[in-house]
Design an enzyme around this catalytic site. Structure first.
Site, mmCIF file in Angstrom:
data_model
loop_
_atom_site.group_PDB
_atom_site.id
_atom_site.type_symbol
_atom_site.label_atom_id
_atom_site.label_comp_id
_atom_site.label_asym_id
_atom_site.label_seq_id
_atom_site.Cartn_x
_atom_site.Cartn_y
_atom_site.Cartn_z
ATOM 1 C CB CYS A 233 40.048 68.633 136.201
ATOM 2 S SG CYS A 233 39.819 67.995 137.673
ATOM 3 C CG HIS A 476 35.378 67.807 137.163
ATOM 4 N ND1 HIS A 476 36.611 67.446 136.559
ATOM 5 C CD2 HIS A 476 34.519 68.621 136.358
ATOM 6 C CE1 HIS A 476 36.483 67.959 135.546
ATOM 7 N NE2 HIS A 476 35.310 68.654 135.155
#
Length: 1136
Positions: A233, A476
């Site tokens: 990510c 994330h």
């Protein structure tokens, strides 16, 4: 269904409605009727709609209200109602609404209420949706103070047209005579009222309260996301940021990649390909090809990397690719600014300056309120006075100011916020979630030097916010980007792209604490405020006057035609492979062997039955993939077309696996109308069909093919009518050339004798009559038997597909010529049976890799002679090592006096000295400076050479005479490592134990006195060590992590100077270790007693090291041992 409980609010209002009893001296009891009005707090009533709405459904922050409405439904005859009932339809924001009611519960023992749209036939307009905040209040019409309420928000769509509360209120409690503190039930006389409050709000992003089921990023935003491979990510957020920096995308497209043959290893082409897909794809794009071009393995893919480092490494690689192209210097023009580092004396006119380029700016977050404060701190000068005065050339020690100032800012400014930093108190890396504000528009001019070019304003517009959500160990990454100059921000969260508000993109990523509802203080004053886990870690600003130049609003940036064409071809190939995979069950592979394959095959059977590295390609059979329903006649045509043969003269034979392990032709296939699947079922083995394709010798007058069995005069050759000829195959062993190849096939009858085959053999071999030869039968791989001439073929048990091998009889005059050769075919067959292909690789990377076919029975001298002949060198100067099966590294040196053959060395038993876990097809070789016999008089010593302080190590294995000295060892090291004669006197060898310096090895010392298991290092003494004065001495340093017994890294020596502050010593240590910047700043220093019993004494920059450190101490360097070569960043991100 879902519901949001409001029990906390109910309790709050009920507490406020309790009666307060006041005790007086006259009467300790006051009647309820005597209470004064001011002593009673009024209860909230459900029929006070505005008060109820204000209490339980306050307006949502930052959302614009389109319309509000409320409607009350009189519920009568509760217990007689059907299982499911709808309330009256009412309107809000132009849309119909109604309440859905389950009086006896929706499969639960609770009354269930839901709000739903009220379109006719339950069919709203196509793509209809409404974002609504709603409140449902069930109340007693006889006493409106008795009520139950729940509130929620929902995005109503045609797919999700109702939302509400399955467990609105327990049915038993609703009919109880006592509801909460009231002496009556909520549902009284089987009746109640239900008021629905609805507030429809404007959807600012198109995804407010979206469930993202069947969400289409391309349809909703015109853009697509990137797929996450596992932990990529962070890569996705950076790639999207670079892609929407349109000038960067254009520069990437301008890289010439049309000549990159191996696209999989071209990171530039892979990036072009990825950008092309982002521009044209309808759904999220994978990054597998890009990471594969980087050379990344699963370790990098499943491990989050540092985004700043990744960005810099990627920029460097792309800059290399852009050199000499249209895009040359494009990245520098976009991303590079300049800083000026200066030291300016206060009392004299002297200044030292240095201009440096930068690609990004790292800003402190801790204890900073925002961007401007951090920049101000960045350029704040440091005062050099007192003991830290500056040595100004020509002026001596002077008070001075030291600092950095910006000479220019780039068009695209990347700001790296130091969210991850080292916590010296906890001694660990930490994520800093402190609040750090940054504006949408920012003025950089206050941080420029007076001499900076200000011809254009330095006003910047925020283009991107890269966010990390989580902590140091797990989190994330996603990005908010503004693709267009006057457009909106969008959130790029891996494969999903959604429009975002300014608050979501900017304010919500400042970090710090979550704000309280409507700014109210928290109810529990002792509770800790809740910290945000998401915060910006990288900001992208674009200079306002360069926005059009960077975002190229008036230009459509298209990928190069060559890249688009290449990508289209790759897509076609992928689709083709996908289709083949989907249809694989409809197809099968058929192996076809021909006479040509047989004639090029040197080995057992007709064709290679296993993968042999040195096999001639022409010997390998064809593998034809056809549909299972293809008829044999159609298959023959397909094969003939591919082999450029006449299909009318071909006859297929089924090849079978015999019990003795051989594979031979067995039966001709005459029914050519059967399918290949049927032929496989009938004649194949393990669902595989192998064929030998026979060529006809001629055609008859009608044009029909005549095969060999039809041309034999059976009766004339001693047979009977009806006897079936058998097909035999002939091989020839050429003694001169040491080869064994197929010649061809012929037919014979079983009544003939072996000697009667001479005419066919002489014809096929083209030998003159009277040629003497020997004949053998290849029964199986390890059974080659001579044939008796007088036996019939029947007596010799010959059948279809048997192989005969012939060789000429060698005369006595030829014998001397063929010395060291195989003279009989059985010997050669034995060689083939024991032949193995061995890959030889240079152990020290000083030669070529090569492959030899060798007999496993060869002893050491024999196979070393073969390797020596290949390398054109004396085999006595070769040494071999086995190869570790798991690591691929050398495992065990092979003694030249060993009594094992090659097969035993490559396939050792469990009890062999060479261990079982070695490769059976490879050996390392070394070119020695002496013979193996002389080597026995030498000693092998491993020395680790440190040419660049702590950042690099090189291991050398040196062969020194057993009676030699350490000086001889130094000479060998200098020769192997390429150390100049000038530096050789500075080489120091020292012994290390437990990562600490044990003792120096004097040059005159004897090698024989060194311990066999000693760890020996070598480095260069510092020049200051060679010129010590009375106020200096040499000390030893080592590295450890937290505790001295957890040592790691490489020890080294350095000079301690009397009276010198540690801050000054550290500057010399940084050079000595070749470690600079952040890596060096993280090191803590301490004095560690050599005895190992005392505790380490921490040092500060103000300490004088000569006062603290004695000859009985080490200088300890405390830093994490993350990996080998931590300080040298061996584990930094690699891009091929």
């Amino acid at each position: 269904m879902n519901h949001l409980s409001s029990e906390m609010n109910v309790d709050q209002f009920q507490a406020e409605g309790d009666v307060h009893v006041i005790t007086t001296p006259e009467d300790s009891v006051i009647d309820e009727s005597e209470k004064r009005e001011e002593d009673v707090t009024p209860s909230l009533a459900a029929d006070d709609f505005e008060a109820i709405k204000a209490a339980y459904m306050p307006p949502l922050t930052d959302l614009e209200t389109l319309d509000e409405a409320h409607h009350t439904w009189d519920i009568e005859g509760w217990r007689t109602m059907p299982r499911r009932e709808h309330g009256p339809t009412f309107t809000c924001a132009g849309f119909p609404w109604r309440v859905l009611f389950f009086p006896f519960g929706n499969n639960v023992e609770y009354a269930s209420f839901y709000l739903e749209h009220g379109f006719e036939d339950n069919k709203p307009p196509e793509d209809w949706y409404a974002c609504a905040q709603f409140l449902l209040v069930l109340w007693n019409p006889k006493d409106p103070r008795i009520f139950q309420q729940h509130t929620a928000t929902h995005r109503f769509t045609s797919e999700e047209g109702d939302w509400g509360f399955t467990r609105f209120a327990e049915i038993r409690r609703l009919f109880d005579n006592k509801w909460e503190s009231f002496d009556r039930s909520l549902v009284e006389d089987n009746s109640a009222k239900l008021t629905a409050f609805v507030r429809v709000v404007k959807d600012p992003t198109g995804v407010l309260w979206h469930t993202f089921n069947n969400y289409d990023s391309k349809k909703e935003t015109g853009m697509v996301g990137l797929k996450n491979q596992g932990a990529t990510c962070y890569l996705n957020s950076l790639l999207q940021s670079l892609y929407f920096t349109t000038a960067f995308r254009k520069a990437v497209y301008q890289i010439p990649t049309d000549l990159d043959e191996n696209a999989r290893e071209s990171s530039a082409y892979a990036l072009q390909r990825l950008f092309l897909q982002l521009q044209t794809a309808e759904s999220a794009v994978p990054t597998n090809e890009l990471t594969a071009s980087f050379g990344w393995s699963s370790r990098e893919i499943f491990e989050q990397q540092d985004v700043q480092e990744l960005s810099r490494v990627l920029m460097e690689k792309l800059e290399e690719k852009m050199k000499g192209s249209e895009a040359d210097h494009a990245l520098a023009r976009m991303f590079v600014g300049k800083t000026k580092t200066y030291i300016s004396c206060i009392n004299v006119d002297y200044q030292s300056t240095k201009i440096e380029e930068y690609w990004d700016v790292q800003l402190n977050v801790a204890q900073m309120t925002g961007l401007d404060m951090s920049f101000a701190k960045y350029i704040e000068p440091e005062l050099m006075d007192g003991e830290n005065k500056y040595q100004a050339e020509g002026h001596g020690l002077q008070d001075a100011k030291k600092g950095s100032i910006f000479e220019s800012f780039p068009s695209v400014l990347h700001l790296q916020l130091k969210r991850f930093d080292y916590d010296w108190q906890r001694d660990v890396m930490m994520k800093i979630n402190d609040r750090f504000e940054f504006p949408e528009t920012w003025d950089a001019s206050p941080y420029l030097s007076e001499d900076a070019d200000r011809s254009e304003p330095y006003i910047y517009k925020l283009h991107g916010v890269l966010v990390h959500s989580g902590d140091l160990h797990a989190g994330h990454y996603y990005a908010f980007l503004k693709p267009e100059k006057d457009g909106h921000f969008y959130k790029f969260d891996d494969d999903r792209v959604t429009r975002a508000t300014l608050k979501e993109a900017i304010d919500d990523n400042f970090g710090g604490e979550y704000p309280t509802v409507n700014g109210a203080p928290p109810r529990n004053s002792t509770a800790k405020p809740l910290k945000r886990v998401n915060s910006a870690y990288m900001l992208v600003y674009i200079r306002e006057c360069h926005l059009d130049r960077i975002l190229l609003a008036d230009e459509v940036v298209q990928p190069p035609a060559a890249v688009a064409t290449r990508f289209a071809e790759e897509k076609l190939q992928i689709e083709k492979r996908k289709k083949e995979k989907e249809e694989a069950h409809l197809y099968m592979d058929i192996t076809v062997c021909t006479e040509t394959n047989f004639q090029h095959h040197q080995g057992f059977d007709l064709i290679p039955t296993a993968s042999i590295e040195l096999t001639d390609d022409a010997a390998n059979p064809s593998v034809i993939r056809v549909k299972k329903k293809t008829s044999m006649s159609e298959f023959i045509e397909i094969f003939a077309s591919q082999a450029n043969l006449d299909h009318t003269v071909l006859r297929p034979w089924c090849m079978v696996n015999r019990q003795n392990g051989t594979t031979r032709p067995d039966t001709p296939l005459t029914d050519l109308e059967m399918t290949v699947e049927e032929a496989t079922s009938k004649f194949g083995h393990k669902n595989a069909l192998r064929l030998w394709m026979e060529n006809a010798v001629s055609k008859d007058k009608d044009g029909k093919p005549l095969f060999g069995d039809a041309t034999i005069d059976i009766v004339g050759r001693g047979g009977k009518e009806g006897d079936k000829p058998i097909v035999l195959f002939l091989k020839f062993f050429d003694v001169d050339k040491q080869t064994l190849y197929g010649i061809g096939h012929f037919y014979a009858i079983t009544a003939e004798r072996v000697q009667d085959l001479s005419s066919e053999i002489l014809r096929l071999m083209n030998w003159p009559a009277g040629t003497a030869y020997k004949i053998f039968e290849e029964i199986k791989h390890n059974m080659i038997e001579p044939m008796k001439p007088k036996l019939t073929l029947h007596q010799a048990e010959l059948q279809d597909g048997d192989i005969l091998t012939v060789q000429r009889v060698i005369s006595e005059s030829e014998m001397p010529v063929i010395q060291r050769k195989f003279t009989e075919v059985r010997e050669f067959y034995d060689y083939l049976l024991n032949r193995t292909t061995v890959r030889f690789a240079p152990k020290n990377n000083d030669g070529e890799d090569f492959v030899l076919a060798l007999n496993k029975k060869l002893m050491y001298d024999d196979f070393s002679r073969a390797v020596g002949e290949h390398l054109n060198m004396d085999p006595r100067y070769l040494r071999f090592s086995t190869v570790n099966h798991q690591t691929g590294r050398p495992k065990q040196t092979i003694r030249h006096t060993i009594n094992y053959n090659l097969g035993q060395i490559l396939n050792p038993s469990t009890y062999s000295a060479y261990g079982a876990s070695v490769r059976s097809d490879a050996l390392y070789y070394e070119k020695l400076e002496c013979t193996m016999a002389e080597l026995e008089q030498r000693r092998s010593m491993k020395v680790t050479w440190l040419p660049e302080g702590q950042s690099k190590e090189e291991l050398y294995e040196l062969l020194v005479k057993k009676q030699g000295s350490v000086a001889d060892l130094i000479d060998l090291l200098a020769l192997k490592a390429g150390i100049s004669e000038e530096l050789k006197p500075r080489i120091r060898l020292f012994e290390v134990h437990g990562y600490r310096h044990q003792k120096d090895l004097p040059p005159a010392g004897a090698v024989i006195n060194l311990n066999d298991y000693a760890t020996i290092y070598a480095d260069l003494r510092g020049e200051d060590e060679l010129q010590l004065d009375d106020k200096e001495f040499v000390a030893q340093a080592f590295s450890f992590e937290k505790e001295p017994n957890k040592a790691h890294g490489f020890p080294f020596s350095f000079v301690v100077r009397e009276g010198e502050l540690l801050s000054a010593t550290k500057e010399r240590l940084s050079k000595r270790m070749n470690v600079k910047g952040k890596a060096f700043e993280k090191i803590k220093f301490a004095v560690v007693p050599k005895t190992g019993y005392g505790k380490p004494e921490p040092l500060t920059d103000e300490d004088v090291l000569s006062d603290k450190l004695t000859a009985n101490d080490f200088l300890g360097l405390d830093y994490p041992a993350k990996s080998r070569g931590y300080l040298g960043k061996v584990d930094q991100i690699q891009i091929r």
